[in-house]
Design an enzyme around this catalytic site. Structure first.
Site, PDB file in Angstrom:
ATOM      1  N   VAL A   5       0.831  -1.207   0.000  1.00 29.58           N
ATOM      2  CA  VAL A   5       0.000   0.000   0.000  1.00 29.58           C
ATOM      3  C   VAL A   5       0.865   1.256   0.000  1.00 29.58           C
ATOM      4  O   VAL A   5       1.694   1.449   0.885  1.00 29.58           O
ATOM      5  CB  VAL A   5      -0.954  -0.002   1.208  1.00 29.58           C
ATOM      6  N   CYS A  55      -5.139  -8.715   1.690  1.00 23.27           N
ATOM      7  CA  CYS A  55      -4.855  -7.655   2.654  1.00 23.27           C
ATOM      8  C   CYS A  55      -5.569  -7.940   3.973  1.00 23.27           C
ATOM      9  O   CYS A  55      -6.805  -8.057   4.002  1.00 23.27           O
ATOM     10  CB  CYS A  55      -5.302  -6.298   2.118  1.00 23.27           C
ATOM     11  N   LYS A  83      -4.517 -12.277  -5.690  1.00 23.06           N
ATOM     12  CA  LYS A  83      -3.553 -12.525  -4.625  1.00 23.06           C
ATOM     13  C   LYS A  83      -4.322 -12.941  -3.385  1.00 23.06           C
ATOM     14  O   LYS A  83      -5.190 -12.210  -2.912  1.00 23.06           O
ATOM     15  CB  LYS A  83      -2.704 -11.289  -4.335  1.00 23.06           C
ATOM     16  N   HIS A 102       0.179 -15.777  -0.729  1.00 22.96           N
ATOM     17  CA  HIS A 102       0.996 -15.348   0.399  1.00 22.96           C
ATOM     18  C   HIS A 102       0.954 -16.465   1.442  1.00 22.96           C
ATOM     19  O   HIS A 102      -0.122 -16.918   1.842  1.00 22.96           O
ATOM     20  CB  HIS A 102       0.449 -14.053   1.001  1.00 22.96           C
ATOM     21  N   GLY A 130       6.131 -14.374   0.347  1.00 25.19           N
ATOM     22  CA  GLY A 130       6.268 -14.458   1.796  1.00 25.19           C
ATOM     23  C   GLY A 130       7.691 -14.695   2.238  1.00 25.19           C
ATOM     24  O   GLY A 130       8.293 -15.710   1.900  1.00 25.19           O
ATOM     25  N   ARG A 163       8.587  -6.500   1.123  1.00 22.01           N
ATOM     26  CA  ARG A 163       9.458  -5.964   2.175  1.00 22.01           C
ATOM     27  C   ARG A 163      10.928  -6.087   1.801  1.00 22.01           C
ATOM     28  O   ARG A 163      11.721  -5.179   2.082  1.00 22.01           O
ATOM     29  CB  ARG A 163       9.186  -6.682   3.500  1.00 22.01           C
TER      30      ARG A 163
END
Length: 322
Positions: A25, A106, A149, A177, A210, A234
């Site tokens: 996001v 999400c 997703k 994920h 992940g 990330r």
């Protein structure tokens, strides 16, 4: 992915893993997408866009969806729970991208309150209706990808049924994920994804996501699961060059320079600009330097700090890879 060859190149069987940037996001905006494409990302996603706002507001469309030459292949990700709304968004962006992804993963509270994101994983019939409507809305359905997703369901049989439903409704691939809806910081369950891959028909293309923080992680995840591609968020936020052949463990100086140039040239909201640099530099700054940097409040101050203490490495703590 076989059924979306025109839109996405993810992974020829058993060759080196082909990584791509997943949505996060606010943080996969155009300058950052341009940056990671220079370091080995094959496919980039936009930030997750709330479909209802996108349809109703010119300002939202201008703020949330910006692209440019060379920003391809590109997937636009939407949060939606309404077939007609989702189809309308797909039709709007179809001329400007290579595919649309529906976020069904999400876990944030605001998304749960609006029946968005991971809530959809427990509503397979609604998902089928959304993908059917989106596919019907396309002008060139054979040249445009639709994907989803998701997260792992607590019961593997539910995840299997969800993937079969999405496949039947026209999803070209499914990104999984490797956590359940209630998991946040627990280690990603790669073994569960490997089991899912083993029980699903081979025609269903899966992408793994992940705990991918470097290229070695991507290689391992691909080898373990047999998925056609690997997503990261990330890891790339921390090191946008992580997928480059040199496999740097921290963000190289040249990557920082390119990010500064792209951000200043194309424009990036200060909170997003600062956030990226905070994470790019976290492994290169001392605790005191990081504390000082985290509280800077202007673009000029950030650039001065980066030039003085990172790129020139006057203090000896940051290192210099030039």
């Amino acid at each position: 992915v076989k059924r979306a060859q025109q839109a996405v190149k993810i992974l020829p069987a058993r060759q080196a893993v082909r990584p791509h940037l997943r949505t996060r996001v606010r943080y996969s905006k155009l300058p950052f997408r341009y940056l990671v494409r220079q370091y080995g990302c094959d496919l980039c996603y936009t930030p997750m866009i709330v479909a209802s706002s996108f349809l109703c507001s010119d300002k939202a469309r201008d703020n949330e969806f910006v692209t440019g030459p060379g920003d391809r292949p590109l997937i636009v990700q939407f949060a939606s729970n309404d077939p007609a709304e989702f189809a309308a968004c797909v039709r709007l962006v179809e001329p400007h991208c290579d595919g649309v992804d529906l976020n069904c993963g999400c876990p944030q509270r605001w998304a749960n309150q609006q029946n968005l994101g991971v809530c959809l994983c427990s509503q397979p019939q609604l998902l089928a209706e959304m993908f059917t409507a989106a596919r019907a809305a396309l002008r060139c359905p054979n040249k445009f990808a639709l994907s989803a997703k998701i997260r792992l369901c607590p019961d593997m049989r539910d995840t299997e049924r969800l993937c079969l439903t999405l496949d039947k409704a026209g999803a070209d691939w499914i990104t999984v994920h490797c956590r359940t809806p209630t998991q946040r910081h627990e280690p990603a369950d790669w073994e569960a994804l490997a089991r899912l891959r083993s029980i699903l028909p081979t025609r269903i293309a899966l992408v793994a996501n992940g705990d991918v923080f470097n290229l070695l992680d991507a290689d391992r995840l691909h080898s373990l699961t047999g998925c056609l591609g690997v997503m990261s968020a990330r890891g790339l936020i921390r090191n946008p060059a992580m997928f480059s052949p040199e496999r740097p463990l921290t963000t190289p100086n040249e990557c920082v320079r390119r990010f500064l140039w792209l951000s200043l040239s194309l424009g990036l909201p200060y909170p997003v600009f600062h956030y990226h640099l905070v994470h790019m530099l976290e492994d290169r700054l001392s605790r005191a330097e990081a504390h000082f940097f985290n509280y800077l409040t202007s673009v000029a101050a950030v650039i001065d700090f980066v030039n003085r203490w990172v790129l020139n490495a006057h203090n000896g703590d940051c290192g210099n890879d030039d």
